[in-house]
Design an enzyme around this catalytic site. Structure first.
Site, PDB file in Angstrom:
ATOM      1  CB  THR A  29      -0.948  -0.009   1.172  1.00  0.00           C
ATOM      2  OG1 THR A  29      -1.497   1.269   1.415  1.00  0.00           O
ATOM      3  CG2 THR A  29      -0.349  -0.131   2.398  1.00  0.00           C
ATOM      4  CE1 TYR A  88      -3.957  -2.029   5.290  1.00  0.00           C
ATOM      5  CE2 TYR A  88      -3.303   0.257   4.538  1.00  0.00           C
ATOM      6  CZ  TYR A  88      -3.586  -1.163   4.294  1.00  0.00           C
ATOM      7  OH  TYR A  88      -3.879  -1.425   2.987  1.00  0.00           O
TER       8      TYR A  88
HETATM    9  N1  LIG Z   1      -8.908  -0.765  -1.222  1.00  0.00           N
HETATM   10  C1  LIG Z   1      -7.599   0.138  -1.430  1.00  0.00           C
HETATM   11  O1  LIG Z   1      -7.779   1.044  -1.813  1.00  0.00           O
HETATM   12  C2  LIG Z   1      -6.257  -0.701  -1.120  1.00  0.00           C
HETATM   13  C3  LIG Z   1      -5.133   0.169  -1.051  1.00  0.00           C
HETATM   14  C4  LIG Z   1      -3.865  -0.136  -0.917  1.00  0.00           C
HETATM   15  C5  LIG Z   1      -3.919  -1.523  -0.647  1.00  0.00           C
HETATM   16  N2  LIG Z   1      -4.869  -2.340  -0.296  1.00  0.00           N
HETATM   17  C6  LIG Z   1      -4.785  -4.088  -0.019  1.00  0.00           C
HETATM   18  O2  LIG Z   1      -5.356  -4.703  -0.978  1.00  0.00           O
HETATM   19  C7  LIG Z   1      -5.934  -5.890  -0.169  1.00  0.00           C
HETATM   20  C8  LIG Z   1      -7.393  -5.901  -0.711  1.00  0.00           C
HETATM   21  O3  LIG Z   1      -7.921  -4.860  -0.344  1.00  0.00           O
HETATM   22  P1  LIG Z   1      -9.681  -4.846  -0.640  1.00  0.00           P
HETATM   23  O4  LIG Z   1      -9.947  -3.296  -0.550  1.00  0.00           O
HETATM   24  O5  LIG Z   1      -9.893  -5.727  -1.722  1.00  0.00           O
HETATM   25  O6  LIG Z   1     -10.181  -5.346   1.091  1.00  0.00           O
HETATM   26  P2  LIG Z   1     -11.415  -6.266   1.167  1.00  0.00           P
HETATM   27  O7  LIG Z   1     -11.660  -6.250   2.752  1.00  0.00           O
HETATM   28  O8  LIG Z   1     -12.379  -6.142   0.195  1.00  0.00           O
HETATM   29  O9  LIG Z   1     -10.710  -7.650   0.782  1.00  0.00           O
HETATM   30  C9  LIG Z   1      -9.736  -8.369   1.935  1.00  0.00           C
HETATM   31  C10 LIG Z   1     -10.216  -9.834   1.980  1.00  0.00           C
HETATM   32  O10 LIG Z   1      -9.187 -10.534   2.536  1.00  0.00           O
HETATM   33  C11 LIG Z   1     -10.067 -11.556   3.538  1.00  0.00           C
HETATM   34  N3  LIG Z   1      -9.416 -11.807   4.790  1.00  0.00           N
HETATM   35  C12 LIG Z   1      -9.405 -10.883   5.607  1.00  0.00           C
HETATM   36  N4  LIG Z   1      -8.596 -11.260   6.669  1.00  0.00           N
HETATM   37  C13 LIG Z   1      -8.233 -12.807   6.276  1.00  0.00           C
HETATM   38  C14 LIG Z   1      -7.802 -13.776   6.821  1.00  0.00           C
HETATM   39  N5  LIG Z   1      -7.299 -13.652   8.175  1.00  0.00           N
HETATM   40  N6  LIG Z   1      -7.921 -15.002   6.151  1.00  0.00           N
HETATM   41  C15 LIG Z   1      -8.463 -15.196   4.963  1.00  0.00           C
HETATM   42  N7  LIG Z   1      -9.083 -13.986   4.472  1.00  0.00           N
HETATM   43  C16 LIG Z   1      -9.028 -12.968   4.968  1.00  0.00           C
HETATM   44  C17 LIG Z   1     -11.608 -10.694   3.707  1.00  0.00           C
HETATM   45  O11 LIG Z   1     -12.600 -11.534   4.149  1.00  0.00           O
HETATM   46  C18 LIG Z   1     -11.709  -9.983   2.578  1.00  0.00           C
HETATM   47  O12 LIG Z   1     -12.453 -10.887   1.464  1.00  0.00           O
HETATM   48  C19 LIG Z   1      -5.621  -5.530   1.118  1.00  0.00           C
HETATM   49  O13 LIG Z   1      -4.430  -6.386   1.426  1.00  0.00           O
HETATM   50  C20 LIG Z   1      -5.141  -4.171   1.224  1.00  0.00           C
HETATM   51  O14 LIG Z   1      -4.455  -3.979   2.243  1.00  0.00           O
HETATM   52  C21 LIG Z   1      -6.310  -2.004  -0.741  1.00  0.00           C
END
Ligand SMILES: NC(=O)c1ccc[n+]([C@@H]2O[C@H](COP(=O)([O-])OP(=O)(O)OC[C@H]3O[C@@H](n4cnc5c(N)ncnc54)[C@H](O)[C@@H]3O)[C@@H](O)[C@H]2O)c1
Length: 330
Positions: free
Chosen positions: A118, A142
């Site tokens: 991120t 985070y």
């Molecule tokens: N959304 C953004 O703008 C953004 C920006 C930078 C980085 N990210 C990273 O991208 C990734 C996905 O983000 P997103 O927005 O799709 O989030 P999201 O919450 O929609 O997806 C994360 C998924 O991980 C699953 N999960 C969480 N903990 C878990 C565990 N212990 N075991 C198994 N599954 C688990 C959740 O059920 C969910 O489906 C994350 O790693 C996040 O840090 C997102």
């Protein structure tokens, strides 16, 4: 057809990556505990394992059954604000959970990985365009939980022979251009869906946190990256990590290189939806940098990626289409 294990694949970004993997001839295998994801966000023809990344036995079973050629690791807790209140949960899931997954990869001789990092690792800086050589100085647990995973991956590459890429996403936004999946976070904390919910009358007003930043209109500037472009970056990064068995670890920003302010996003949402709504100015939130914009050159050099939707208007149009079609879904 190669199997690709995708942790967190039932989440917002993961569900878009599943579509892109299938379109590019890969078989995604989703591993998700559904703490925040949705089973119906992914096609029923995708193998799905509901389990936690802390569960060694479940991880072993999935590696033994599907023998994935590579892993895309997205499972994580994502709310920076919540990490300021409950840091332990973030270090447990994001950092210790990743370590657990990497150990399962090692046990099962799978050494190719694309990791969801991120832009939060950069913290507060005053540079125009952030590039990967800059010192990381995350402002919240985070960001630090993700920066630690990057450090682990560097060691897993040099010592255990992993071939790994960490993608530092900027602000993921938008929805599948064909409306097959989109953003359904609960609670929602991201600007564009919050503004669209306000436009649709589901919220009374949208808050601007800080209008006194040193930016042209006083509000924070971010780099909004279309989730479809983000998904495409994963397919390209996957090609890069699986192209060689030589140990390697690289970090690449995934952003457009264009900044857009909170006020500009709100105005664009008004234009796209043709709806007016209340905007309320509030105080700054601690830890919000004034500007976070990527230098995306390295992703292009390393694996030939560049965004198809560099302007936020298309992002908002696709998000609005998805929102209207799925307004009753949770
Ligand atoms: N959304 C953004 O703008 C953004 C920006 C930078 C980085 N990210 C990273 O991208 C990734 C996905 O983000 P997103 O927005 O799709 O989030 P999201 O919450 O929609 O997806 C994360 C998924 O991980 C699953 N999960 C969480 N903990 C878990 C565990 N212990 N075991 C198994 N599954 C688990 C959740 O059920 C969910 O489906 C994350 O790693 C996040 O840090 C997102």
């Amino acid at each position: 057809m190669q199997n690709i294990l995708i942790t967190g694949g039932a989440g917002y970004i993961g569900s878009h990556i599943c579509i892109k993997l299938q379109e590019n001839g890969f078989q995604p295998v989703v591993f998700d505990n559904l703490s925040n994801g949705h089973r119906d966000a992914i096609s029923p023809n995708i193998p799905f394992v509901q389990a936690d990344i802390s569960d060694d036995a479940a991880l072993n079973r999935v590696f033994e059954e599907f023998k994935p050629a590579a892993v895309i690791h997205m499972a994580a807790l994502i709310e920076a604000g919540a990490s300021m209140v409950e840091p332990a949960r973030f270090y447990k899931v994001n950092t210790a959970g990743s370590l657990n997954l990497f150990e399962a990869m090692r046990r099962n001789d799978c050494r190719h990985i694309v990791f969801s990092s991120t832009a939060a690792v950069y913290g507060n800086t005053d540079v125009d365009l952030l590039d990967e050589t800059m010192q990381v100085q995350a402002e919240n647990p985070y960001g630090r939980s993700k920066a630690m995973v990057e450090t682990m991956l560097a060691d897993y590459a040099s010592i255990y022979g992993f071939h790994a890429v960490a993608l530092r996403y900027f602000n993921a936004a938008g929805a599948d251009p064909m409306g097959r999946t989109g953003e359904r976070h609960d609670p929602e904390t991201h600007l564009i869906p919050l503004v669209l919910q306000t436009a649709a009358g589901q919220r009374d007003h949208i808050k601007i946190f800080g209008a006194d930043y040193d930016t042209p209109d006083g509000t924070c500037i971010r780099d909004y990256i279309h989730v479809d472009d983000l998904a495409d970056a994963h397919v390209k990064a996957l090609g890069y990590v699986t192209s060689s068995d030589e140990p390697a670890f690289e970090i690449a920003n995934i952003g457009t290189g264009q900044g857009c302010s909170v006020k500009e996003i709100i105005e664009l949402c008004k234009e796209v939806t043709a709806l007016d709504f209340n905007v309320v100015q509030d105080a700054r939130r601690p830890g919000d940098p004034a500007r976070l914009v990527a230098n995306p050159a390295k992703a292009n050099e390393l694996f030939g990626w560049q965004p198809k939707y560099p302007s936020p208007r298309k992002i908002i149009e696709h998000a609005w289409n998805f929102y209207q079609a799925n307004i009753q879904r949770s």
